[in-house]
Scaffold this active site. Structure first.
Site, mmCIF file in Angstrom:
data_model
loop_
_atom_site.group_PDB
_atom_site.id
_atom_site.type_symbol
_atom_site.label_atom_id
_atom_site.label_comp_id
_atom_site.label_asym_id
_atom_site.label_seq_id
_atom_site.Cartn_x
_atom_site.Cartn_y
_atom_site.Cartn_z
ATOM 1 N N TYR A 146 0.808 -1.209 0.000
ATOM 2 C CA TYR A 146 0.000 0.000 0.000
ATOM 3 C C TYR A 146 0.847 1.267 0.000
ATOM 4 O O TYR A 146 0.365 2.346 -0.337
ATOM 5 C CB TYR A 146 -0.936 0.031 1.206
ATOM 6 C CG TYR A 146 -2.025 -1.026 1.181
ATOM 7 C CD1 TYR A 146 -2.277 -1.778 0.043
ATOM 8 C CD2 TYR A 146 -2.799 -1.276 2.292
ATOM 9 C CE1 TYR A 146 -3.259 -2.744 0.016
ATOM 10 C CE2 TYR A 146 -3.797 -2.241 2.285
ATOM 11 C CZ TYR A 146 -4.022 -2.969 1.143
ATOM 12 O OH TYR A 146 -5.005 -3.931 1.120
ATOM 13 N N LYS A 197 3.769 -15.140 2.183
ATOM 14 C CA LYS A 197 3.846 -16.002 0.985
ATOM 15 C C LYS A 197 5.316 -16.183 0.620
ATOM 16 O O LYS A 197 5.777 -15.745 -0.443
ATOM 17 C CB LYS A 197 3.054 -15.375 -0.152
ATOM 18 C CG LYS A 197 1.550 -15.509 -0.022
ATOM 19 C CD LYS A 197 1.056 -16.936 -0.292
ATOM 20 C CE LYS A 197 1.128 -17.267 -1.774
ATOM 21 N NZ LYS A 197 0.614 -18.632 -2.041
ATOM 22 N N ASP A 230 -2.603 -17.989 1.765
ATOM 23 C CA ASP A 230 -3.772 -18.644 1.169
ATOM 24 C C ASP A 230 -4.262 -19.792 2.042
ATOM 25 O O ASP A 230 -5.467 -19.987 2.219
ATOM 26 C CB ASP A 230 -3.474 -19.106 -0.258
ATOM 27 C CG ASP A 230 -2.157 -19.843 -0.392
ATOM 28 O OD1 ASP A 230 -1.382 -19.912 0.578
ATOM 29 O OD2 ASP A 230 -1.891 -20.365 -1.494
ATOM 30 N N ASP A 254 -5.151 -7.029 5.722
ATOM 31 C CA ASP A 254 -6.385 -6.390 5.290
ATOM 32 C C ASP A 254 -7.420 -7.445 4.924
ATOM 33 O O ASP A 254 -8.589 -7.401 5.350
ATOM 34 C CB ASP A 254 -6.083 -5.485 4.091
ATOM 35 C CG ASP A 254 -7.206 -4.514 3.787
ATOM 36 O OD1 ASP A 254 -8.258 -4.579 4.444
ATOM 37 O OD2 ASP A 254 -7.032 -3.680 2.888
ATOM 38 N N ASP A 258 -10.729 -9.021 7.576
ATOM 39 C CA ASP A 258 -12.132 -8.935 7.171
ATOM 40 C C ASP A 258 -12.764 -10.312 7.105
ATOM 41 O O ASP A 258 -13.936 -10.499 7.474
ATOM 42 C CB ASP A 258 -12.247 -8.224 5.822
ATOM 43 C CG ASP A 258 -12.282 -6.709 5.963
ATOM 44 O OD1 ASP A 258 -12.094 -6.220 7.089
ATOM 45 O OD2 ASP A 258 -12.474 -6.020 4.952
#
Length: 373
Positions: A146, A197, A230, A254, A258
């Site tokens: 970001y 990852k 994942d 992020d 959620d």
């Protein structure tokens, strides 16, 4: 009679949409604390987001940043308003929260995902999967994709366009957020799962190496595991109670936070804290906010759920003011009100009593009265 403590300086930023409505209910709890718990609050209110754009032409003013630095903590509502979709990327309402994080160095976002017993059936997962769920996601918030450079949209030689964002992390950025996660785990179930990852991203490989090193040097008493992002998303749905504290980067945090929030049944239930580094004067910049958005479609209707905002205040008491007993009282009051059957629209179920924003806030304050006695 106990000695009166110095006033606690709070910057209150209600923001847009339902923000002012739910902040009003948090203000009721602040007033109750002043009356009953030997604390005085010096409250400063200001505008951010779309409200600030309408008044000042910018989503956040430098004066607000200065007020945040001068405060013991910031209590934030929500930002976002569809009427500002025409403004440039750097003027959108959401810039307010991003700039606060950047300017105050708020690098560690704490997002709890806790299922209250009374709301087990509100989750879309089976009750036996989510009952007793209580996890904490620690998300790095001022680095990663970001904020990394280079970034932007460029036009190529053939006339096509290319969007660029860069995932960047340094050793120091990873280490400081890892330490927050390990410290939190020591006060909980003493387990940290680091998520990245590393199989396809060099930044993920560095993340894993640094977290492992921090653990070996300073937190050997905490159980550490590693998981690919994942797989973590899958495991949060399959068996979320296997986790205690998750620590991860900005992008994965992020998404995963959620996802975890919906295990509880509603975004309207969950608070968050974002912490900076302890300063030379001993103060630690911190901002507390519900994780839901501004919900402009229901703004002004008095139906929004104020619980996430009130629980954000509880986190402020816990992490910025060391008022642990008061934080516990607020969380217990919320649990008791839910157990009594009161529900806002977002968590309504058959056989419960549907109430609006103000009635829910009033019920929580009444429950605090009972707990105080």
């Amino acid at each position: 009679m106990s000695e009166q403590k110095p006033p606690v300086k709070l910057l209150v930023l209600p923001g847009d949409g339902v923000g002012p409505e739910i902040m009003q209910e948090a203000s009721r709890v602040l007033a109750w604390l002043e009356k009953n718990r030997n604390v005085t609050f010096d409250l400063t209110y200001d505008l951010v987001g779309g409200a600030s754009l309408a008044e000042y032409g910018v989503p956040i003013r430098d004066e607000v940043i200065e007020k945040a630095w001068a405060s013991d903590a910031v209590l934030f509502g929500s930002v976002g308003d569809p009427k500002w979709t025409h403004v440039g990327f750097d003027k959108r309402p959401e810039v307010a929260i991003l700039k606060l994080r950047q300017e105050l160095g708020l690098f560690a976002n704490l997002r709890p995902a806790k299922v209250f017993d009374a709301l087990v059936d509100a989750s879309t997962l089976r009750p036996d999967v989510v009952r007793g769920l209580d996890i904490m996601i620690v998300r790095e918030t001022v680095g990663g994709i970001y904020f990394g450079e280079p970034r932007g949209i460029e036009t190529l030689a053939d006339g096509s366009r290319r969007g660029i964002n860069t995932e960047v992390y340094t050793t120091g950025e990873i280490e400081r957020v890892a330490r927050v996660a390990f410290d939190l785990a020591r006060k909980r179930s003493n387990r940290v799962c680091s998520v990245e990852k590393c199989n396809v991203m060099e930044s993920g490989l560095l993340w894993k190496e640094v977290v492992t090193d921090v653990h070996a040097r300073a937190f050997k008493d905490v159980e550490l595991s590693h998981m690919l992002a994942d797989n973590c998303a899958m495991q949060l749905v399959r068996n979320p109670r296997q986790f205690d504290v998750l620590v991860t980067g900005n992008l994965f945090g992020d998404l995963l936070s959620d996802l975890a929030s919906m295990l509880t049944g509603s975004l309207g239930m969950l608070p968050s804290a974002t912490l900076g580094s302890v300063q030379e004067n001993g103060k630690r910049p911190a901002l507390y906010e519900p994780i839901h958005g501004s919900a402009p479609d229901i703004a002004g209707q008095g139906v929004a759920n104020p619980i996430a905002q009130i629980l954000s205040l509880a986190m402020l008491l816990r992490y910025s003011l060391d008022m642990l007993a008061e934080a516990d009282m607020i969380e217990q009051a919320v649990a008791n009100v839910l157990a009594s059957g009161l529900r806002t629209a977002d968590i309504m179920s058959e056989g419960m009593a549907r109430v609006g924003t103000a009635v829910m806030g009033e019920a929580i304050v009444r429950e605090l009265d009972k707990l105080q006695k």
